[in-house]
Design an enzyme around this catalytic site. Sequence first.
Site, PDB file in Angstrom:
ATOM      1  CG  HIS A  97      -1.789  -1.225   1.310  1.00 15.04           C
ATOM      2  ND1 HIS A  97      -2.822  -1.475   0.442  1.00 15.04           N
ATOM      3  CD2 HIS A  97      -1.761  -2.283   2.163  1.00 15.04           C
ATOM      4  CE1 HIS A  97      -3.397  -2.627   0.754  1.00 15.04           C
ATOM      5  NE2 HIS A  97      -2.769  -3.133   1.803  1.00 15.04           N
ATOM      6  CG  HIS A 344      15.929  16.935  17.263  1.00 10.70           C
ATOM      7  ND1 HIS A 344      16.202  15.835  18.058  1.00 10.70           N
ATOM      8  CD2 HIS A 344      15.149  17.746  18.018  1.00 10.70           C
ATOM      9  CE1 HIS A 344      15.605  15.973  19.224  1.00 10.70           C
ATOM     10  NE2 HIS A 344      14.961  17.130  19.227  1.00 10.70           N
ATOM     11  CE  LYS A 364      14.118  21.277  32.424  1.00 10.22           C
ATOM     12  NZ  LYS A 364      13.278  20.089  32.698  1.00 10.22           N
ATOM     13  CG  HIS A 379      16.778  27.234   8.629  1.00 11.11           C
ATOM     14  ND1 HIS A 379      17.155  26.659   9.812  1.00 11.11           N
ATOM     15  CD2 HIS A 379      16.296  26.214   7.856  1.00 11.11           C
ATOM     16  CE1 HIS A 379      16.907  25.362   9.776  1.00 11.11           C
ATOM     17  NE2 HIS A 379      16.392  25.065   8.605  1.00 11.11           N
TER      18      HIS A 379
END
Length: 469
Positions: A97, A344, A364, A379
């Site tokens: 599939h 990542h 954090k 980027h």
Amino acid sequence: GKIEVEHMISKKLQLKRKAEYLKNDLMRQFDSQVNDFMDSLIEESATLEPAPLPAVFSPPLSDKERNKLRHFRLPHGQGKQFVSRRSLLDELFEVNHIRTIYHMFIALLILFILSTLVVDFIDEGRLVLDFDLLVYAFGQIPLVVCTWICMFLSFLPTYVVVTNSLPPASCFIVIMEQVRLMMKAHSFVRENVPRVLTWAKEKTSPSPVVPQVSQYLYFLFAPTLIYRDKYPRNPAIRWGYVATKLLQVLGSLFYAYYVFVRLCIPQFRSISLQIMDLRATVLCVFNSILPGVLVLLLAFFAFLHCWLNAFAEMLRFADRMFYKDWWNSTSFANYYRTWNVVVHDWLYYYMYRDFLWMSEKRFKPAAMLFVFTVSAVVHEYILAVCFGFFYPVLFCLFMCFGMMFNFILHDQRKGPIWNIIMWTSLFLGNGVIICLYSQEWYAQQYCPIKEPSFLELVKPRSWSCHGGP
């Protein structure tokens, strides 16, 4: 009697197909759960200190053995663990599939080629096979190769790209290689400095345990940004597999070519003749969604699956988890973790965890903001250098909508509706990127700066360019 026999045969075939479907579905779910379970065990084991065995069960370690173990410990955890595993798409393509969906994309490529050939034959009376966009985009390849050889010399690649006005695709090759090698250099230093510092402090061995040149050279070409002295290796190279992946990269390149030729260039070629009001911009964004999504999927398939797997196979690199099932994400937090595992991991271990380590785990949210900022700046740097203009669309999407969606669409969001929301956001985001950057590209071509100034260089040209070429 004949009708009953045919009915029984038909019913058996239906049951057989249903059993095969259930089998494939169960195996896929089982495999996914086992992989998730193993990944979680690896991550947990990386953060736990091993409990010492009683002396009765293990002989005492010598000073040399203790020093050898100490060198492999980071100040705040063991870090990423590499294990032998296949890429997810290689496993999924074994299911009929899923392979059919792949065939559908190939059929769409064939239709792109046929439509282009037919239009060229009707308009020109002949077949036009010049591939002018590819020739332009990948021009000056010899200069690209020479620049790669000098890649370690700081920002020399940026200088070469800017002064020689390399076309966009060649610029992307040079600048992304520059960023890749800088990230690898950071990882190499980050992983080896603790060894040298430990040795300098304790000096329990004649010399520090430092990598060999062959280990460093292997790391430069290995499809990972995390340095290790050793990686899991496959016993042999499947050259047929390598050839298949490289052909798929080439096919994806032609696929992207036809996407731009058939869906993008006709739409944006006359962009400078229009006044870009709100209505025109909205129409532009929605008309750019289809090519934007196709480019997204092609970039993922060509680079994260085919290109990295081809190099991994040639280097016998066994850990092929370059991505996870990001398409099933119900949150942007999970999407960021699974879309590009290679990048990542680098951001997580060297930006996020190091930030928490230095701040003693007190900030954090600031650590997350720091990671988003670094990713957005890199980027935007790549796009600004490669396109030749500063238009921080991607930076704004990262820092505004990316951060917002990261907190709104978090890991607690479950269910199909959140996956739909995630995909809708991806569609719109890629439509905005394709639309605005294409507008600015043609505006830069049609309305060059007459009197250069800082304001003119940073102000988007598409905001004021309304003349024809």
